[in-house]
Design an enzyme around this catalytic site. Structure first.
Site, PDB file in Angstrom:
ATOM      1  N   ASP A   1       1.409 -35.603 -82.774  1.00 10.91           N
ATOM      2  CA  ASP A   1       2.992 -34.901 -82.409  1.00 10.91           C
ATOM      3  C   ASP A   1       3.818 -35.715 -83.049  1.00 10.91           C
ATOM      4  O   ASP A   1       3.687 -36.862 -82.545  1.00 10.91           O
ATOM      5  CB  ASP A   1       3.817 -34.359 -80.913  1.00 10.91           C
TER       6      ASP A   1
ATOM      7  N   HIS B   1       2.891 -20.435 -73.386  1.00 13.25           N
ATOM      8  CA  HIS B   1       1.849 -20.842 -73.721  1.00 13.25           C
ATOM      9  C   HIS B   1       0.473 -20.448 -73.733  1.00 13.25           C
ATOM     10  O   HIS B   1      -0.265 -20.609 -73.275  1.00 13.25           O
ATOM     11  CB  HIS B   1       1.937 -21.633 -72.765  1.00 13.25           C
TER      12      HIS B   1
ATOM     13  N   ASP C   1       2.568 -37.327 -88.011  1.00  9.69           N
ATOM     14  CA  ASP C   1       2.675 -36.172 -88.846  1.00  9.69           C
ATOM     15  C   ASP C   1       1.772 -36.024 -89.549  1.00  9.69           C
ATOM     16  O   ASP C   1       0.726 -37.038 -89.618  1.00  9.69           O
ATOM     17  CB  ASP C   1       3.233 -36.463 -90.315  1.00  9.69           C
ATOM     18  N   ALA C   2       1.438 -34.674 -88.663  1.00  8.22           N
ATOM     19  CA  ALA C   2       0.316 -33.450 -88.171  1.00  8.22           C
ATOM     20  C   ALA C   2      -0.298 -33.375 -89.892  1.00  8.22           C
ATOM     21  O   ALA C   2      -1.407 -33.144 -90.311  1.00  8.22           O
ATOM     22  CB  ALA C   2       0.526 -32.334 -87.931  1.00  8.22           C
TER      23      ALA C   2
ATOM     24  N   ASP D   1       5.886 -31.007 -75.780  1.00 11.49           N
ATOM     25  CA  ASP D   1       5.541 -30.443 -74.557  1.00 11.49           C
ATOM     26  C   ASP D   1       4.785 -30.495 -73.697  1.00 11.49           C
ATOM     27  O   ASP D   1       5.081 -30.368 -72.693  1.00 11.49           O
ATOM     28  CB  ASP D   1       6.623 -29.080 -73.999  1.00 11.49           C
TER      29      ASP D   1
ATOM     30  N   GLN E   1      14.996 -36.181 -83.959  1.00 15.63           N
ATOM     31  CA  GLN E   1      15.974 -35.014 -83.627  1.00 15.63           C
ATOM     32  C   GLN E   1      16.455 -35.830 -82.013  1.00 15.63           C
ATOM     33  O   GLN E   1      16.130 -36.450 -81.517  1.00 15.63           O
ATOM     34  CB  GLN E   1      14.519 -33.715 -82.979  1.00 15.63           C
TER      35      GLN E   1
ATOM     36  N   ASP F   1       1.527 -25.269 -83.607  1.00 13.91           N
ATOM     37  CA  ASP F   1       2.050 -24.650 -82.721  1.00 13.91           C
ATOM     38  C   ASP F   1       3.997 -25.458 -82.899  1.00 13.91           C
ATOM     39  O   ASP F   1       4.378 -26.324 -82.471  1.00 13.91           O
ATOM     40  CB  ASP F   1       2.668 -25.320 -81.236  1.00 13.91           C
TER      41      ASP F   1
END
Ligand SMILES: Cc1cc2nc3c(=O)[nH]c(=O)nc-3n(C[C@H](O)[C@H](O)[C@H](O)COP(=O)(O)OP(=O)(O)OC[C@H]3O[C@@H](n4cnc5c(N)ncnc54)[C@H](O)[C@@H]3O)c2cc1C
Lengths: 506, 498
Positions: B308, B264, B342-343, B288, B234, B360
């Site tokens: 993530d 959050h 990769d989740a 994050d 990204q 999320d």
């Protein structure tokens, strides 16, 4: 239909002329990367030995076994599946190739598993009891629900036309109101034909001799004033894709069967990274102990009440033979069998391309089945489509080409005459219509040439006396290949094989 | 003399390649998708060179003067190419048009150079030697440029200055030619004056170079860009305006430092505070670390696993002083385990169970992201819940994307979970929605960790009440084989944009 000769496709790619510009040449060379690969698993040699009645090594051992199955494709495996279910353990399945599976063979590399030919099973409808029974056994159908991981993920299909990808394979971009009116009328006509109940899977359940079989699908379209170019492309594509023959060379009955026989309850089809190789593997896991690979049968002789089945290693002395290899081979193998007249087979070329990166997409997102409008080939299936990962960097594409613009004989000659490099270039040129940078993404191309890949439902064949004749056993020899149905799909192979497995040795 | 001649071949070849590389790099940088950008740019450029060499045959008299003018034009267009492109991207809609016009223009001019030069030189050398030498230096120039570009030019000078520098080289070659070919030129003062003028313009350009490039990146975002990087997955951009720090992934806003606490706190506490004995937590997405910061407010938590995809993202939020301060150095805590994977696949291949799972992910803008919002995903996630555990799912806006929101809720329900949808207002996002999925009945917590800025226990019930314009609508379930959510989402956000 616009079938572009691939000699011109090829020519457009080999334009390495001296432009008088050094940087141009430098860059052209810089962007081309070496692509490895070869022809794989060619069965021409074996086939030609049978055809030429070449000398085979005499078997050194004899084994008595009540039942021998010849051929380890889906038909042969299904016969074994039924026998085993009936509690019969005394049989062998002889497969010529090193790997069983036939047209449902598969491969695997460091990126993914991939199919070599058959790659999906439409979600079996309620009436397809055998297919449902097997899927239930394999855990794909459970408590009335289909396994979400085996139902083809969204987006299933896309089509490249007018410079971009659209979702779905029915041409939409640039279609006129007239085209859409004809799509609708076509679907309505098919629905009416479906309602007649004669288009079923397995076909034997509903098929009744029909005048439709006498004409071609192309002729049928013309008779019904279906002249929309995209619609005709679509129907021709379906014939090339499923039968390896153009609409002109396909029986109208068979052409309609493709559209009218299915009305699925769930959005499918069922597929796996290695295509129907997944089903073949599960069957092989169950049936491994019966299967002998690298065991080509070159002769079957009658000896009083026994059948002598010869391979180069072993001679089997059997009471029953289930002949699940392609039927046209019977006359070369079984003593006293006449040629299977009327059985025509489409040759195919399939290739597996390993990509180190995914080329850019214009328009709709990458789908499982990706088709290029106006290409002589059939497009490609993406092996990593069924991966759960949100981000895939490398993949394998299975490229399909039924060479339907030639007669089977011409196409076979061509398959043998041209080298790997020629086909590699032809494939890359075809793909570069939609993916101009394909050459920078591909690392490896393995190509499989299929001389007699699948039976061809030519006009008149479906309800011919010839086909009928082979449905009957010859003494204790039963015929089981999917080609007996007039067209080759998983369900027909399974049905023919299972039927023989159910009745043999009773 | 002849060495000097061939040196200029070397230089113009280098210049030609540099402009092409700059266009390709800039387009990939601004538009992403480098394979596509590079291949189309190389294609157009080569094609334009073909046009140039074809056109060269129509030039007859005064070849040297024409060669000098062509050099000057290459220098001007090529030299200002990246400034022009940056500005076009920031201030016009027509970036691609400008890009390809520039590429074709430079390509055509560059295509004219070598044929002209060969014709100028054909009297002086044997044809055989001429071709051999010109091409040799041409190749060498290209090699030099292609090595210099990634090693020195991009890292040290940047794209705007590199282009200008090579523009100066082109103009230099032009000036030099007026001396080299004095004999064939006659006079030539006007030519030299033009050379100096172009050199002056390019020189002035280098002085303003800095302003051009930062002006361009900034105008894309309302605020000043303080950081931008293209990772494998990204494009990460950080902007800052006064005390407001914003993170964008692929130009989608992820948070604003002014109000992310609302998001959050609401994401984590309604669920986690309802599980007093919770010890193990999974966060899927959320690179994050801001959700992890909230989770660590519970002393009972023994381990937090964050999965993530992008290692550059999690590293940035571990090391960057400002960003790691935002998540209170959550990723440096020994209780926190960061896994870059990769989740979906990770969950599929891992047997661990958790008391609380935070899901999320970015909104379902594509079929590949949409997979993470399917019955299959939620069913799999539910298998990783301990008895009595629950999960919370980021579910886009129930106001702007009402069908999408209720589709996610319905999908969680279809996966066999009880659902508890709720929402809140986040100024930088608007109305935002979540849904709790639970195996056992859920009850809102009566107590929260101390020090929260937004949530108070007494307000939690309000979150679960939806006003009329956010009430449930009829929806279908999102499945792997039928990703209706991606289609809902695309339609709803398109309507908003209009
Ligand atoms: C390119 C391609 C794509 C296809 N895609 C699909 C698809 O997606 N879905 C679908 O349903 N169908 C598909 N099909 C149709 C496919 O043919 C059937 O699904 C099915 O696999 C046919 O099985 P079969 O057992 O009848 O024949 P085959 O698979 O041809 O099996 C015959 C077997 O006999 C063996 N054999 C031959 N001679 C001898 C001998 N002398 N001794 C011993 N063994 C011998 C062969 O090696 C082979 O293993 C596709 C076919 C092709 C060619």
């Amino acid at each position: 239909m616009s079938t572009i000769s691939w000699d011109s496709t090829l020519a457009s790619g080999t334009r390495r002329q001296f432009l008088g510009l050094a940087p141009a040449l430098l860059l052209a060379r810089k962007t081309d990367r070496p692509i490895g690969g070869a022809f794989v698993n060619d069965s021409f040699a074996n086939g030609h030995r049978l055809r030429d009645r070449a000398a085979f090594r005499a078997s050194s051992r004899q084994i008595r076994v009540p039942i021998v199955i010849v051929g380890g494709g889906i038909a042969g495996l299904s016969a074994a599946w039924r026998l085993d279910k009936r509690g019969i353990r005394d049989f062998v399945l002889l497969e010529m190739e090193k790997q069983a599976g036939g047209n449902a063979r598969w491969g695997e590399n460091d990126v993914s598993k991939f199919p070599w030919a058959a790659h999906y099973l439409p979600v079996p409808a309620k009436g397809e009891s055998l297919a449902r029974e097997l899927m239930e056994e394999l855990g794909v159908f459970r408590d009335g629900k289909w396994d979400e991981r085996a139902l083809c993920f969204d987006p299933q299909e896309r089509l490249f036309l007018h410079g971009r990808w659209q979702e779905g394979i029915e041409p939409e971009i640039g279609s006129t109101p007239k085209d859409r009116e004809q799509y609708k009328r076509f679907n309505d006509t098919i629905a009416e034909l479906r309602a007649t109940g004669q288009f079923t899977i397995p076909m034997e359940r509903g098929a009744r001799s029909s005048p439709l079989d006498r004409g071609s699908m192309g002729g049928w379209l013309a008779d019904h004033r279906f002249d929309s170019t995209p619609l005709r492309w679509y129907v021709n594509y379906a014939c090339r894709d499923d039968y390896g023959a153009s609409a002109e060379d396909t029986s109208a009955w068979a052409g309609i069967h493709y559209f009218a026989a299915r009305d699925p309850e769930e959005k499918g089809p069922l597929t796996w990274p290695e295509g129907n190789g997944w089903i073949a593997q599960r069957l092989l896991e169950k049936l491994n102990r019966y299967v002998r690979t690298g065991a080509g049968v070159y002769r079957i002789a009658r000896d009083r009440s026994k059948l002598r089945v010869f391979t180069e290693e072993i001679e089997y002395i059997a009471d029953w033979v289930i002949f699940a290899a392609p039927t046209f081979l019977a006359s070369y193998i079984i003593e006293g069998m006449p040629p299977a007249a009327g059985f025509q087979y489409s040759p195919w070329l399939t290739a597996n391309l390993t990509l180190d990166r995914i080329p850019a997409q214009k328009g709709a997102e990458a789908a499982w089945d990706n088709v290029i409008y106006d290409s002589p080939a059939l497009g490609y299936v993406n092996a990593t489509h069924m991966s759960l990962a949100a981000h895939v960097e490398r993949t394998v594409w299975t490229f399909y080409w039924s060479l339907a613009e030639y007669t089977p004989q011409q196409a076979r000659t061509l398959l043998l005459a041209k080298d790997w490099n020629y086909w590699k270039e032809a494939i890359l040129n075809d793909l570069s219509r939609a993916h101009p940078e394909i050459r920078q993404c591909v690392r490896h191309i393995d190509i499989m040439r299929w001389g007699h890949a699948m039976v061809r439902p030519a006009p008149g064949f479906m309800f011919s006396a010839e086909r009928e004749k082979w449905l009957k056993p010859q003494g204790h020899i039963y015929f089981a290949n999917s080609d007996l149905s007039g067209f080759s799909i998983f369900e027909e192979a399974q049905y023919r094989g299972a039927k023989c497995g159910d009745i043999a040795f009773r | 003399m002849s060495l000097a001649l061939f040196l200029s071949v070397f230089l113009i070849a280098a210049c030609g390649l540099i402009y092409e590389l700059i266009a390709g790099t800039l387009a990939s940088y601004l538009l992403g998708d480098s394979v596509f950008q590079f291949s189309t740019i190389i294609g157009c450029y080569l094609f334009a060179m073909g046009i140039g060499s074809y056109l060269s045959k129509f030039l007859h008299r005064g070849l040297v003067a024409r060669f000098v003018y062509i050099e000057l034009m290459v220098g001007l267009v090529g030299g200002f190419s990246s400034s022009l492109l940056f500005l076009a991207f920031a201030y016009t809609e027509a970036f691609r048009l400008v890009l390809y016009v520039v590429v074709i223009l430079v390509g055509t001019l560059v295509g004219l150079e070598i044929p002209l030069l060969m014709r100028i030189l054909k009297e002086r050398f044997e044809f055989r030697d001429l071709v051999s030498h010109v091409l040799t230096f041409d190749y060498l120039g290209a090699l030099g440029a292609s090595l210099l570009f990634p090693i020195l030019l991009v890292p040290k000078l940047g794209l705007v200055r590199s282009a200008l520098l090579f523009g100066i080289f082109n103009a230099g070659v032009a000036l030099w030619s007026t001396f080299l070919f004095r004999g064939q030129l006659g006079g030539g003062y006007g030519l030299r004056a033009a050379c100096f003028a172009v050199l002056a313009m390019l020189g002035a350009g280098t002085v303003f170079a800095d302003r051009i490039s930062s002006a361009a990146d900034n105008s894309l975002y309302a605020d000043e860009v303080i950081f931008s990087r293209n990772t494998r997955y990204q494009r990460i951009v950080l902007t800052k305006w006064k005390d407001d720090l914003r993170l964008f992934l692929n130009s989608h806003l992820q948070f604003s430092s002014r109000d992310e606490y609302r998001y959050h706190e609401a994401l984590v506490h309604p669920g986690l505070a309802a599980l007093p004995g919770a010890r193990r937590v999974l966060v899927a997405g959320g690179g994050d670390g801001l959700a992890v910061r909230e989770i660590l407010k519970y002393p009972s938590i023994e381990s937090v696993t964050l999965v993530d995809l992008d290692p550059e993202m999690t590293q940035l939020f571990t090391r960057h002083p400002v960003l790691s301060a935002m998540n209170q150095h959550a990723f440096s805590e020994p209780r926190v385990h960061v896994i870059n994977a990769d989740a979906f696949r990770w969950l599929d291949g891992n047997p661990d169970r958790f008391d609380f799972i935070v899901v999320d992910f970015p909104d379902p803008t594509s079929y590949s992201l949409g997979k993470l919002f399917t019955t299959t995903f939620y069913r799999l996630a539910a298998k990783h819940l301990n008895a009595g555990g629950l999960m919370v799912v980021q579910s886009t806006s129930p106001l702007f994307a009402r069908q999408s929101y209720w589709c996610i809720v319905e999908t969680v329900k279809q996966a066999g979970l009880r659902t508890y949808p709720y929402h809140l207002y986040v100024p930088s996002f608007g109305e935002w929605g979540f849904v709790i999925g639970s195996l056992v009945p859920y009850e809102a917590p009566r107590q929260l960790p101390s020090g929260l800025r937004f949530l108070a226990a007494r307000n939690i019930p309000e979150l679960f009440s939806f006003p009329n314009d956010m009430q449930p609508v009829p929806v279908e379930v999102n499945r792997l084989n039928d990703q209706i959510l991606v289609r809902y989402y695309e339609r709803e956000w398109k309507d908003i944009a209009r």
